[in-house]
Scaffold this motif. Structure first.
Motif, PDB file in Angstrom:
ATOM      1  N   MET A   1      27.647  18.314  43.887  1.00  0.00           N
ATOM      2  CA  MET A   1      28.246  17.037  43.556  1.00  0.00           C
ATOM      3  C   MET A   1      29.708  17.030  44.010  1.00  0.00           C
ATOM      4  SD  MET A   1      26.813  16.369  39.663  1.00  0.00           S
ATOM      5  CE  MET A   1      27.258  14.668  39.514  1.00  0.00           C
ATOM      6  N   THR A   2      30.173  15.882  44.407  1.00  0.00           N
ATOM      7  CA  THR A   2      31.578  15.731  44.768  1.00  0.00           C
ATOM      8  C   THR A   2      32.417  15.565  43.496  1.00  0.00           C
ATOM      9  OG1 THR A   2      31.513  13.323  44.885  1.00  0.00           O
ATOM     10  CG2 THR A   2      30.904  14.541  46.907  1.00  0.00           C
ATOM     11  N   THR A   3      33.717  15.719  43.642  1.00  0.00           N
ATOM     12  CA  THR A   3      34.617  15.511  42.504  1.00  0.00           C
ATOM     13  C   THR A   3      34.465  14.100  41.958  1.00  0.00           C
ATOM     14  OG1 THR A   3      36.176  17.129  43.398  1.00  0.00           O
ATOM     15  CG2 THR A   3      37.033  15.590  41.763  1.00  0.00           C
ATOM     16  N   ASN A   4      34.333  13.125  42.832  1.00  0.00           N
ATOM     17  CA  ASN A   4      34.165  11.733  42.400  1.00  0.00           C
ATOM     18  C   ASN A   4      32.865  11.558  41.604  1.00  0.00           C
ATOM     19  OD1 ASN A   4      35.389   9.037  42.601  1.00  0.00           O
ATOM     20  ND2 ASN A   4      33.435   8.519  43.574  1.00  0.00           N
ATOM     21  N   GLN A   5      31.781  12.160  42.068  1.00  0.00           N
ATOM     22  CA  GLN A   5      30.506  12.066  41.353  1.00  0.00           C
ATOM     23  C   GLN A   5      30.594  12.745  39.986  1.00  0.00           C
ATOM     24  OE1 GLN A   5      28.264  13.907  44.541  1.00  0.00           O
ATOM     25  NE2 GLN A   5      27.168  11.984  44.975  1.00  0.00           N
ATOM     26  N   VAL A  76      40.762  10.014  40.608  1.00  0.00           N
ATOM     27  CA  VAL A  76      40.213  11.198  41.274  1.00  0.00           C
ATOM     28  C   VAL A  76      41.097  11.636  42.434  1.00  0.00           C
ATOM     29  CG1 VAL A  76      38.177  12.135  42.445  1.00  0.00           C
ATOM     30  CG2 VAL A  76      37.887  10.425  40.635  1.00  0.00           C
ATOM     31  N   SER A  78      41.388  15.349  45.223  1.00  0.00           N
ATOM     32  CA  SER A  78      40.424  16.168  45.970  1.00  0.00           C
ATOM     33  C   SER A  78      39.586  17.091  45.080  1.00  0.00           C
ATOM     34  CB  SER A  78      41.135  16.974  47.054  1.00  0.00           C
ATOM     35  OG  SER A  78      42.126  17.792  46.483  1.00  0.00           O
ATOM     36  N   ASN A  79      40.212  17.840  44.180  1.00  0.00           N
ATOM     37  CA  ASN A  79      39.436  18.724  43.308  1.00  0.00           C
ATOM     38  C   ASN A  79      39.837  18.591  41.837  1.00  0.00           C
ATOM     39  OD1 ASN A  79      41.917  20.065  43.430  1.00  0.00           O
ATOM     40  ND2 ASN A  79      40.960  22.079  43.322  1.00  0.00           N
ATOM     41  N   VAL A 107      37.876  20.810  39.306  1.00  0.00           N
ATOM     42  CA  VAL A 107      36.532  21.114  39.784  1.00  0.00           C
ATOM     43  C   VAL A 107      36.623  22.295  40.751  1.00  0.00           C
ATOM     44  CG1 VAL A 107      34.536  20.208  41.047  1.00  0.00           C
ATOM     45  CG2 VAL A 107      35.838  18.704  39.510  1.00  0.00           C
ATOM     46  N   LYS A 109      34.962  25.203  43.597  1.00  0.00           N
ATOM     47  CA  LYS A 109      34.288  25.065  44.897  1.00  0.00           C
ATOM     48  C   LYS A 109      32.770  24.954  44.753  1.00  0.00           C
ATOM     49  CE  LYS A 109      34.462  30.069  45.811  1.00  0.00           C
ATOM     50  NZ  LYS A 109      33.203  30.402  45.221  1.00  0.00           N
ATOM     51  N   GLY A 111      31.362  22.966  42.646  1.00  0.00           N
ATOM     52  CA  GLY A 111      31.057  21.645  42.128  1.00  0.00           C
ATOM     53  C   GLY A 111      30.870  21.600  40.620  1.00  0.00           C
TER      54      GLY A 111
END
Length: 120
Positions: A1-5, A76, A78-79, A107, A109, A111
């Protein structure tokens, strides 16, 4: 999952009061939780998912009723991400708390949320 998700999923679950589900689904096993200050009931730093979940259970057991809870949309990067959480609760000792916290998350690496920190 991305940081946004991850951010959107955490906000969704928190709005539903599903904190345990959020922790099990989104947090790393070695995550850290940092409170604004230590108290007789909680340490300033809690390390590990199991300990974080235990802290949440302890909080839930202290609350008699949740009168209102609002979680903002996440901001949000990047991490990392942040949101505010407003809670109006009545504690079992009948004390009334109406507070807004700034909740920040990092978050890793893989996820997963590796840390959370709360500011009042």
């Amino acid at each position: 999952m991305t940081t946004n998700q991850i951010a959107n999923r955490l906000v969704e679950l928190c709005r539903q009061g599903q904190f345990e589900t959020a922790q099990k689904e989104l947090f790393a096993k070695d995550a850290m939780s940092i409170e604004p200050q230590s108290s007789p009931d909680f340490e300033k730093e809690t390390k590990g998912l199991d300990a974080i979940m235990e802290k949440s259970k302890k909080w839930s057991n202290m609350v008699e009723s949740v009168n209102k809870m609002e979680v903002s949309e996440p901001v949000v990067a990047s991490n990392s991400f942040a949101c505010t959480m407003h809670m109006d609760v009545t504690m079992k000792n009948k004390e009334h708390w109406d507070m807004t916290e700034l909740c920040t998350y990092t978050v890793n690496k893989d996820g997963k949320i590796s840390s959370e920190q709360f500011f009042m």
